[in-house]
Design an enzyme around this catalytic site. Sequence first.
Site, PDB file in Angstrom:
ATOM      1  N   ASN A 268       0.849  -1.194   0.000  1.00 25.09           N
ATOM      2  CA  ASN A 268       0.000   0.000   0.000  1.00 25.09           C
ATOM      3  C   ASN A 268       0.885   1.244   0.000  1.00 25.09           C
ATOM      4  O   ASN A 268       1.988   1.254   0.558  1.00 25.09           O
ATOM      5  CB  ASN A 268      -0.991   0.011   1.173  1.00 25.09           C
TER       6      ASN A 268
ATOM      7  N   GLU B 193       0.580   5.162   0.874  1.00 26.61           N
ATOM      8  CA  GLU B 193      -0.253   6.208   1.480  1.00 26.61           C
ATOM      9  C   GLU B 193       0.227   7.598   1.068  1.00 26.61           C
ATOM     10  O   GLU B 193       1.249   7.759   0.394  1.00 26.61           O
ATOM     11  CB  GLU B 193      -0.236   6.038   3.006  1.00 26.61           C
TER      12      GLU B 193
ATOM     13  N   CYS C  92      -4.329   1.046  -2.117  1.00 29.71           N
ATOM     14  CA  CYS C  92      -4.165  -0.251  -1.455  1.00 29.71           C
ATOM     15  C   CYS C  92      -3.129  -1.111  -2.186  1.00 29.71           C
ATOM     16  O   CYS C  92      -2.888  -0.937  -3.389  1.00 29.71           O
ATOM     17  CB  CYS C  92      -5.482  -1.015  -1.447  1.00 29.71           C
TER      18      CYS C  92
ATOM     19  N   GLU D  23      -3.408  -4.200  -3.092  1.00 34.58           N
ATOM     20  CA  GLU D  23      -3.989  -5.030  -4.154  1.00 34.58           C
ATOM     21  C   GLU D  23      -4.126  -4.245  -5.452  1.00 34.58           C
ATOM     22  O   GLU D  23      -3.820  -4.750  -6.538  1.00 34.58           O
ATOM     23  CB  GLU D  23      -5.374  -5.538  -3.739  1.00 34.58           C
TER      24      GLU D  23
ATOM     25  N   CYS E  75     -10.290  -4.820   0.314  1.00 36.47           N
ATOM     26  CA  CYS E  75     -11.402  -3.903   0.588  1.00 36.47           C
ATOM     27  C   CYS E  75     -12.382  -3.899  -0.596  1.00 36.47           C
ATOM     28  O   CYS E  75     -12.112  -4.461  -1.662  1.00 36.47           O
ATOM     29  CB  CYS E  75     -10.877  -2.497   0.868  1.00 36.47           C
TER      30      CYS E  75
ATOM     31  N   CYS F 100     -11.066  -2.592  -3.918  1.00 45.47           N
ATOM     32  CA  CYS F 100     -10.141  -3.535  -4.559  1.00 45.47           C
ATOM     33  C   CYS F 100     -10.882  -4.721  -5.147  1.00 45.47           C
ATOM     34  O   CYS F 100     -10.509  -5.231  -6.210  1.00 45.47           O
ATOM     35  CB  CYS F 100      -9.087  -3.993  -3.564  1.00 45.47           C
TER      36      CYS F 100
HETATM   37  N1  THU Z   1      -5.236  -1.376   2.757  1.00 51.08           N
HETATM   38  C1  THU Z   1      -4.747  -2.161   1.760  1.00 51.08           C
HETATM   39  O1  THU Z   1      -3.683  -1.888   1.207  1.00 51.08           O
HETATM   40  N2  THU Z   1      -5.477  -3.237   1.388  1.00 51.08           N
HETATM   41  C2  THU Z   1      -6.623  -3.666   2.021  1.00 51.08           C
HETATM   42  O2  THU Z   1      -7.230  -4.626   1.597  1.00 51.08           O
HETATM   43  C3  THU Z   1      -7.075  -2.959   3.219  1.00 51.08           C
HETATM   44  C4  THU Z   1      -6.519  -1.594   3.386  1.00 51.08           C
HETATM   45  C5  THU Z   1      -4.421  -0.244   3.226  1.00 51.08           C
HETATM   46  C6  THU Z   1      -4.969   1.111   2.947  1.00 51.08           C
HETATM   47  C7  THU Z   1      -4.302   1.935   4.039  1.00 51.08           C
HETATM   48  O3  THU Z   1      -3.014   2.321   3.613  1.00 51.08           O
HETATM   49  C8  THU Z   1      -4.167   0.959   5.191  1.00 51.08           C
HETATM   50  O4  THU Z   1      -4.282  -0.336   4.625  1.00 51.08           O
HETATM   51  C9  THU Z   1      -5.219   1.133   6.275  1.00 51.08           C
HETATM   52  O5  THU Z   1      -6.491   1.145   5.744  1.00 51.08           O
END
Ligand code: THU
Length: 137
Positions: A42, A44, A53, A55, A87, A90
């Site tokens: 991920n 940010e 994310c 994925e 999520c 995704c």
């Molecule tokens: N996140 C993902 O990368 N994949 C998921 O399936 C759930 C959430 C990340 C987004 C954010 O950077 C952190 O996890 C918290 O939500």
Amino acid sequence: MESTALMTEARKAADRAYAPYSRFRVGAALLCGDGSLITAGNVENRSFGMTICAERSAIVKALSEGKRSFTALAVSCPDADYPVSPCGACRQVISEFAGRELPIYFAGRDGAIRTVTLGELFPFDALHELRERPTGG
Ligand code: THU
């Protein structure tokens, strides 16, 4: 490639995540139809809504490399005390490029793998009548 090996790659990708705000690292490992592997974490941003994310990062990275066929996806969340599945956003994006049978492996801190199919995670395929134009692009 077996689920455990794919999860190991996802776990390594989580170490390369850029998650200074949530401190919730996620790694994804996408097995492609040609046998190659694409990993991502991920990413940010201080403008929180710009976060991508793991994925979706993996899917975009793979598409950018010319890969459009996928056979399995592993997601590792070493900062979670439970297995974390992709999520909602995704799930939608994965469904653009994979069928209902795609195996998705996901794990939390302890690494114990849960296995589901994309069809189980995303049973109602939104906008399926618009999906996939054979010419691509
Ligand atoms: N996140 C993902 O990368 N994949 C998921 O399936 C759930 C959430 C990340 C987004 C954010 O950077 C952190 O996890 C918290 O939500």
